[in-house]
Design a protein around this motif. Structure first.
Motif, PDB file in Angstrom:
ATOM      1  N   ALA A  58       0.847  -1.203   0.000  1.00 19.24           N
ATOM      2  CA  ALA A  58       0.000   0.000   0.000  1.00 19.24           C
ATOM      3  C   ALA A  58       0.877   1.246   0.000  1.00 19.24           C
ATOM      4  CB  ALA A  58      -0.926  -0.017   1.216  1.00 19.24           C
ATOM      5  N   GLN A  59       1.883   1.261   0.858  1.00 15.47           N
ATOM      6  CA  GLN A  59       2.741   2.453   0.954  1.00 15.47           C
ATOM      7  C   GLN A  59       3.477   2.722  -0.352  1.00 15.47           C
ATOM      8  OE1 GLN A  59       5.245   1.928   4.397  1.00 15.47           O
ATOM      9  NE2 GLN A  59       3.524   1.974   5.818  1.00 15.47           N
ATOM     10  N   GLN A  60       4.015   1.652  -0.948  1.00 10.30           N
ATOM     11  CA  GLN A  60       4.744   1.826  -2.215  1.00 10.30           C
ATOM     12  C   GLN A  60       3.828   2.362  -3.303  1.00 10.30           C
ATOM     13  OE1 GLN A  60       7.885   1.000  -3.433  1.00 10.30           O
ATOM     14  NE2 GLN A  60       8.689   0.748  -1.362  1.00 10.30           N
ATOM     15  N   LEU A  61       2.638   1.801  -3.368  1.00 11.20           N
ATOM     16  CA  LEU A  61       1.686   2.221  -4.401  1.00 11.20           C
ATOM     17  C   LEU A  61       1.304   3.691  -4.220  1.00 11.20           C
ATOM     18  CD1 LEU A  61      -0.213   1.320  -6.756  1.00 11.20           C
ATOM     19  CD2 LEU A  61      -1.977   1.009  -4.998  1.00 11.20           C
ATOM     20  N   ILE A  62       1.041   4.083  -2.998  1.00 10.57           N
ATOM     21  CA  ILE A  62       0.641   5.466  -2.724  1.00 10.57           C
ATOM     22  C   ILE A  62       1.792   6.413  -3.069  1.00 10.57           C
ATOM     23  CG2 ILE A  62      -0.025   7.084  -0.896  1.00 10.57           C
ATOM     24  CD1 ILE A  62      -1.290   4.524   0.529  1.00 10.57           C
ATOM     25  N   ARG A  63       3.013   6.062  -2.625  1.00 12.80           N
ATOM     26  CA  ARG A  63       4.170   6.932  -2.892  1.00 12.80           C
ATOM     27  C   ARG A  63       4.450   7.067  -4.374  1.00 12.80           C
ATOM     28  NH1 ARG A  63       7.335   4.108   1.664  1.00 12.80           N
ATOM     29  NH2 ARG A  63       6.488   5.249   3.439  1.00 12.80           N
ATOM     30  N   ARG A  64       4.321   5.953  -5.110  1.00 15.08           N
ATOM     31  CA  ARG A  64       4.678   5.994  -6.529  1.00 15.08           C
ATOM     32  C   ARG A  64       3.573   6.586  -7.396  1.00 15.08           C
ATOM     33  NH1 ARG A  64       7.962   0.670  -8.302  1.00 15.08           N
ATOM     34  NH2 ARG A  64       9.158   0.331  -6.408  1.00 15.08           N
ATOM     35  N   SER A  65       2.356   6.739  -6.841  1.00 15.70           N
ATOM     36  CA  SER A  65       1.274   7.295  -7.662  1.00 15.70           C
ATOM     37  C   SER A  65       1.077   8.760  -7.325  1.00 15.70           C
ATOM     38  CB  SER A  65      -0.007   6.480  -7.504  1.00 15.70           C
ATOM     39  OG  SER A  65      -0.390   6.404  -6.149  1.00 15.70           O
ATOM     40  N   THR A  66       0.092   9.105  -6.514  1.00 12.13           N
ATOM     41  CA  THR A  66      -0.208  10.523  -6.306  1.00 12.13           C
ATOM     42  C   THR A  66      -0.066  10.947  -4.851  1.00 12.13           C
ATOM     43  OG1 THR A  66      -2.547  10.087  -5.946  1.00 12.13           O
ATOM     44  CG2 THR A  66      -1.855  10.433  -8.218  1.00 12.13           C
ATOM     45  N   GLY A  67       0.334  10.029  -3.967  1.00 12.73           N
ATOM     46  CA  GLY A  67       0.534  10.404  -2.564  1.00 12.73           C
ATOM     47  C   GLY A  67      -0.748  10.480  -1.762  1.00 12.73           C
ATOM     48  N   ALA A  68      -1.885  10.404  -2.434  1.00  9.65           N
ATOM     49  CA  ALA A  68      -3.179  10.491  -1.744  1.00  9.65           C
ATOM     50  C   ALA A  68      -4.165   9.612  -2.504  1.00  9.65           C
ATOM     51  CB  ALA A  68      -3.682  11.928  -1.702  1.00  9.65           C
ATOM     52  N   VAL A  69      -4.437   8.430  -1.977  1.00  9.44           N
ATOM     53  CA  VAL A  69      -5.271   7.457  -2.686  1.00  9.44           C
ATOM     54  C   VAL A  69      -6.560   7.230  -1.899  1.00  9.44           C
ATOM     55  CG1 VAL A  69      -5.419   5.058  -3.481  1.00  9.44           C
ATOM     56  CG2 VAL A  69      -3.286   6.340  -3.786  1.00  9.44           C
ATOM     57  N   ALA A  70      -7.682   7.583  -2.534  1.00 18.05           N
ATOM     58  CA  ALA A  70      -8.988   7.335  -1.903  1.00 18.05           C
ATOM     59  C   ALA A  70      -9.307   5.857  -2.059  1.00 18.05           C
ATOM     60  CB  ALA A  70     -10.066   8.165  -2.582  1.00 18.05           C
ATOM     61  N   ALA A  71      -9.737   5.220  -0.973  1.00 19.58           N
ATOM     62  CA  ALA A  71     -10.039   3.790  -1.081  1.00 19.58           C
ATOM     63  C   ALA A  71     -11.047   3.331  -0.035  1.00 19.58           C
ATOM     64  CB  ALA A  71      -8.763   2.953  -0.958  1.00 19.58           C
ATOM     65  N   PRO A  72     -12.215   2.904  -0.489  1.00 18.85           N
ATOM     66  CA  PRO A  72     -13.092   2.142   0.402  1.00 18.85           C
ATOM     67  C   PRO A  72     -12.664   0.690   0.344  1.00 18.85           C
ATOM     68  CG  PRO A  72     -14.175   2.439  -1.712  1.00 18.85           C
ATOM     69  CD  PRO A  72     -12.799   3.081  -1.828  1.00 18.85           C
ATOM     70  N   SER A  73     -13.243  -0.153   1.171  1.00 17.10           N
ATOM     71  CA  SER A  73     -12.966  -1.581   1.052  1.00 17.10           C
ATOM     72  C   SER A  73     -13.429  -2.049  -0.331  1.00 17.10           C
ATOM     73  CB  SER A  73     -13.686  -2.344   2.165  1.00 17.10           C
ATOM     74  OG  SER A  73     -15.043  -1.950   2.246  1.00 17.10           O
ATOM     75  N   ALA A  74     -12.685  -2.998  -0.917  1.00 16.29           N
ATOM     76  CA  ALA A  74     -12.904  -3.356  -2.328  1.00 16.29           C
ATOM     77  C   ALA A  74     -13.970  -4.433  -2.485  1.00 16.29           C
ATOM     78  CB  ALA A  74     -11.587  -3.800  -2.953  1.00 16.29           C
ATOM     79  N   ASN A  75     -15.179  -4.135  -2.007  1.00 18.50           N
ATOM     80  CA  ASN A  75     -16.310  -5.059  -2.120  1.00 18.50           C
ATOM     81  C   ASN A  75     -17.518  -4.278  -2.632  1.00 18.50           C
ATOM     82  OD1 ASN A  75     -15.853  -3.967   0.792  1.00 18.50           O
ATOM     83  ND2 ASN A  75     -18.063  -4.218   0.627  1.00 18.50           N
ATOM     84  N   PRO A  76     -18.472  -4.962  -3.250  1.00 17.64           N
ATOM     85  CA  PRO A  76     -19.711  -4.266  -3.597  1.00 17.64           C
ATOM     86  C   PRO A  76     -20.361  -3.738  -2.319  1.00 17.64           C
ATOM     87  CG  PRO A  76     -19.619  -6.437  -4.627  1.00 17.64           C
ATOM     88  CD  PRO A  76     -18.484  -6.375  -3.651  1.00 17.64           C
ATOM     89  N   PHE A  77     -21.019  -2.608  -2.406  1.00 18.21           N
ATOM     90  CA  PHE A  77     -21.602  -1.961  -1.234  1.00 18.21           C
ATOM     91  C   PHE A  77     -22.467  -2.947  -0.433  1.00 18.21           C
ATOM     92  CE2 PHE A  77     -24.976   0.559   0.833  1.00 18.21           C
ATOM     93  CZ  PHE A  77     -24.174   1.291   1.673  1.00 18.21           C
ATOM     94  N   GLY A  78     -22.228  -2.988   0.880  1.00 22.67           N
ATOM     95  CA  GLY A  78     -23.044  -3.827   1.758  1.00 22.67           C
ATOM     96  C   GLY A  78     -22.566  -5.260   1.882  1.00 22.67           C
ATOM     97  N   TYR A  79     -21.635  -5.705   1.015  1.00 20.48           N
ATOM     98  CA  TYR A  79     -21.187  -7.089   1.060  1.00 20.48           C
ATOM     99  C   TYR A  79     -19.925  -7.207   1.917  1.00 20.48           C
ATOM    100  CZ  TYR A  79     -20.324 -11.870  -0.488  1.00 20.48           C
ATOM    101  OH  TYR A  79     -20.100 -13.222  -0.507  1.00 20.48           O
ATOM    102  N   LEU A  80     -19.508  -8.459   2.171  1.00 19.88           N
ATOM    103  CA  LEU A  80     -18.333  -8.727   3.002  1.00 19.88           C
ATOM    104  C   LEU A  80     -17.079  -8.047   2.455  1.00 19.88           C
ATOM    105  CD1 LEU A  80     -18.717 -12.604   3.346  1.00 19.88           C
ATOM    106  CD2 LEU A  80     -19.279 -10.882   5.088  1.00 19.88           C
ATOM    107  N   SER A  81     -16.235  -7.540   3.339  1.00 20.50           N
ATOM    108  CA  SER A  81     -14.974  -6.927   2.904  1.00 20.50           C
ATOM    109  C   SER A  81     -13.995  -8.014   2.464  1.00 20.50           C
ATOM    110  CB  SER A  81     -14.363  -6.120   4.048  1.00 20.50           C
ATOM    111  OG  SER A  81     -15.223  -5.061   4.383  1.00 20.50           O
ATOM    112  N   PRO A  82     -13.131  -7.691   1.496  1.00 14.35           N
ATOM    113  CA  PRO A  82     -12.180  -8.681   0.987  1.00 14.35           C
ATOM    114  C   PRO A  82     -10.891  -8.687   1.794  1.00 14.35           C
ATOM    115  CG  PRO A  82     -12.117  -6.692  -0.348  1.00 14.35           C
ATOM    116  CD  PRO A  82     -13.074  -6.419   0.763  1.00 14.35           C
ATOM    117  N   THR A  83     -10.424  -9.883   2.149  1.00 13.01           N
ATOM    118  CA  THR A  83      -9.143  -9.989   2.850  1.00 13.01           C
ATOM    119  C   THR A  83      -8.129 -10.776   2.019  1.00 13.01           C
ATOM    120  OG1 THR A  83     -10.044 -11.889   4.046  1.00 13.01           O
ATOM    121  CG2 THR A  83     -10.108  -9.768   5.169  1.00 13.01           C
TER     122      THR A  83
END
Ligand code: TXA
Ligand code: MG
Length: 347
Positions: free
Chosen positions: A129-154
């Protein structure tokens, strides 16, 4: 297949996609995030569309340097006493599973904050996560990567199954170590208040700040955090939550799935049954333990994975046991009771 290994090349491709306004799912220590450039309104709009998330539910901006905070939050507008609390929290608990609600900088798009004067910021404790944020724009908006209301992905596979074809890439960092989302702590209103129990236990925050407010029992009904709708984190299968005393006395239903906290509860239940459950063909596969030895950390790390599994094998109903209310316990019980509420609300 758009799953990338988090090699130097993989990170570079994913970072370029983010800079170009595309969406990339990435691992954090809590759950996988659905990332887009936090300052690009098109990317933000796309996050809401892909997740099917209502626009009134604001996003968390992820940073990978403590100094990026000033770009996003209006720190000078905080009272000095609150600023001190913020400094200590950042020094002690960042990077880590703690999201802070602070007054926003005007440059942060309203789409990210759903028009609120505050913004959610988090510094994840995960190399990818840190590498991706640093190498892209330094500020990455991110909700959990699941359809709304469904289980969060681990796991990356959870993301692939649920949203795979709508993302530029999924960075695969293996299973998430904490397994429940970050604790959301509001510092914008004077006295600190927990809006969502999560990966940083209340005890750790209180050891630093003294007593903090929320979340209270009624908060499930009247959410302070716009995303804290009662029905959330839900499997597709109906789920009923039981206290331990109830759980160990349940009759055995061959079609149901059982999610026990630990071996002790499972064994107590088995002893009380009038026939051994493992005589049912395939019966044992419907019975899961969050943690053999009763570790709340292990229970949190396995929670969503086991719910995904029970959901997939197609049980008629999931019967889950409440876990003890210390450490990560409140975060686990919060996710389980929201999953149970989903069914009530659906009718
Ligand atoms: O661990 C996590 O926090 C994960 C990983 C990907 O970082 N992210 C996550 O995001 O759980 P999401 O969008 O599923 O949950 C964000 C929560 C929601 O409950 C939302 O309402 C709340 O944070 N939130 C965001 N901005 C807020 C604000 N300005 N005021 C109050 N609550 C806010
Ligand atoms: Mg979520």
């Amino acid at each position: 297949m758009n799953i990338l290994a988090p090699s130097d090349e993989g990170l570079q491709r994913a970072a370029e996609a983010l800079r170009a306004g595309l969406l990339v799912a990435f691992p954090t220590e809590t759950v996988y995030g659905l990332g887009g450039d936090g300052f690009n309104p098109h990317a933000l709009a796309r996050i809401f569309a892909v997740k099917g998330r209502p626009r009134f539910d604001p996003l968390i901006i992820h940073i990978a340097e403590r100094d990026s905070l000033e770009r996003i939050a209006a720190i000078p507008s905080l009272e000095p006493a609150v600023r001190n609390k913020l400094d200590v929290l950042c020094a002690c608990l960042w990077p880590g599973p703690l999201t802070l609600i602070l007054p926003k900088q005007p440059e942060v798009p309203d789409l990210a904050t759903s028009g609120l004067p505050t913004v959610a910021v988090r510094f994840p404790d995960h190399r990818v996560a840190q590498q991706l944020i640093r190498r892209s724009t330094g500020a990455v908006a991110a909700p959990s990567a699941n359809p709304f209301g469904y289980l969060s992905p681990t796991r990356a596979e959870h993301v692939q199954e649920q949203l795979g074809d709508q993302l530029a890439f999924i960075l695969d960092g293996g299973p998430c170590s904490i397994g429940v989302e970050s604790t959301v702590l509001d510092l914008s209103a004077g006295s600190p208040r927990i809006l969502r129990p999560g990966g940083t236990p209340r005890e750790r925050i209180e050891a630093i700040l003294g007593a903090v407010e929320g979340p209270s029992a009624e908060q499930g009904r009247m959410p302070h955090s716009p995303g804290q709708l009662k029905s959330h984190y839900a499997p597709r299968t109906a789920l009923t939550l039981h206290r331990r005393e109830e759980m160990i006395l349940l009759p055995y239903e061959p079609s149901a799935g059982y999610l026990f906290f630990d071996r002790r509860s499972r064994d107590a239940w088995v002893q009380g049954l009038d026939r051994p459950y493992d005589l049912e063909p395939g019966g044992t596969s419907r019975i899961r333990l969050l943690s053999e030895g009763g570790s709340l950390g292990e229970a949190a790390a396995r929670l969503f994975d086991l719910l995904h599994e029970l959901d997939k094998i197609g049980v008629s109903r999931i019967r889950a046991e409440r876990v003890p209310d210390a450490g990560l316990g409140p975060a686990i019980n919060d996710r389980l009771s929201r999953a149970a509420a989903a069914e009530v609300l659906a009718h």
